[in-house]
Design a protein around this motif. Structure first.
Motif, PDB file in Angstrom:
ATOM      1  N   CYS A  53       1.018  -1.077   0.131  1.00  0.00           N
ATOM      2  CA  CYS A  53      -0.020   0.011   0.593  1.00  0.00           C
ATOM      3  C   CYS A  53       0.949   1.441  -0.131  1.00  0.00           C
ATOM      4  O   CYS A  53       1.471   1.260   1.098  1.00  0.00           O
ATOM      5  CB  CYS A  53      -0.800  -0.068   1.197  1.00  0.00           C
ATOM      6  N   ALA A 104       0.291   4.446   0.081  1.00  0.00           N
ATOM      7  CA  ALA A 104       0.116   5.336   0.802  1.00  0.00           C
ATOM      8  C   ALA A 104       0.207   4.968   3.101  1.00  0.00           C
ATOM      9  O   ALA A 104       0.588   5.835   3.668  1.00  0.00           O
ATOM     10  CB  ALA A 104      -2.099   5.112   1.239  1.00  0.00           C
ATOM     11  N   CYS A 105       0.617   3.639   2.842  1.00  0.00           N
ATOM     12  CA  CYS A 105       0.531   3.480   4.416  1.00  0.00           C
ATOM     13  C   CYS A 105       2.457   3.201   4.143  1.00  0.00           C
ATOM     14  O   CYS A 105       3.285   3.205   5.093  1.00  0.00           O
ATOM     15  CB  CYS A 105       0.299   1.407   4.253  1.00  0.00           C
ATOM     16  N   HIS A 145      -7.624   3.664   1.228  1.00  0.00           N
ATOM     17  CA  HIS A 145      -6.393   2.965  -0.141  1.00  0.00           C
ATOM     18  C   HIS A 145      -6.874   1.855  -0.502  1.00  0.00           C
ATOM     19  O   HIS A 145      -7.918   0.668   0.599  1.00  0.00           O
ATOM     20  CB  HIS A 145      -5.409   2.705   1.411  1.00  0.00           C
ATOM     21  N   CYS A 174      -6.774  -1.709   1.738  1.00  0.00           N
ATOM     22  CA  CYS A 174      -5.808  -1.878   3.022  1.00  0.00           C
ATOM     23  C   CYS A 174      -6.757  -1.976   3.849  1.00  0.00           C
ATOM     24  O   CYS A 174      -7.618  -1.118   4.127  1.00  0.00           O
ATOM     25  CB  CYS A 174      -5.099  -0.895   3.004  1.00  0.00           C
ATOM     26  N   ASN A 176      -6.013  -1.134   6.571  1.00  0.00           N
ATOM     27  CA  ASN A 176      -5.339  -0.552   7.811  1.00  0.00           C
ATOM     28  C   ASN A 176      -6.254   0.662   7.481  1.00  0.00           C
ATOM     29  O   ASN A 176      -6.459   1.634   8.175  1.00  0.00           O
ATOM     30  CB  ASN A 176      -3.935  -0.408   7.557  1.00  0.00           C
TER      31      ASN A 176
HETATM   32 ZN   LIG Z   1      -3.083   1.468   3.220  1.00  0.00          ZN
END
Ligand SMILES: [Zn+2]
Length: 80
Positions: free
Chosen positions: A27, A29-30, A63, A75, A77
Motif C-alpha cells: 500500500c 499510502a501506508c 486506500h 487496505c 489499515n
Molecule cells: Zn494503506
C-alpha cells in the motif's frame, strides 16, 4: 488423458485464486505491505454495505489497489 487432468487442475487453481477475498500487497499510502480485502469483505469487516465501501473509496477515505483484471482490494489499515 494426462493432458486433460492438467488442464482441469490449472483451471481450478485460477478460480480459487480469483475468488480469494484477501491478499497481501504493497500500500503506497501506508508505505507498507498490508492485508488487502475485496470491497465485499471490507464491508463485512466494517459491518457496512459494499455500497458504503465504494462511497468511501470515491471520497478518498480508503486506500486501495486495482488488479489488472479490475478487482479492487482495500487496505485493511485504512478501514480501521
Ligand atoms: Zn494503506
Amino acid at each position: 488423458m494426462k493432458r486433460t487432468e492438467t488442464t482441469i487442475e490449472t483451471y481450478q487453481v485460477q478460480i480459487v485464486r480469483r475468488r480469494k477475498p484477501e491478499t497481501e500487497a504493497w500500500c503506497s499510502a501506508c508505505a507498507a505491505a498490508v492485508r488487502m480485502v475485496t470491497p465485499e469483505a471490507a464491508a463485512a469487516l466494517s459491518a457496512v454495505t459494499p455500497r458504503t465501501i465504494y462511497r468511501r473509496i470515491e471520497a478518498g477515505q480508503l486506500h486501495f489497489i486495482e488488479t489488472p483484471d479490475g478487482t479492487l482490494f482495500i487496505c485493511t489499515n485504512s478501514l480501521i
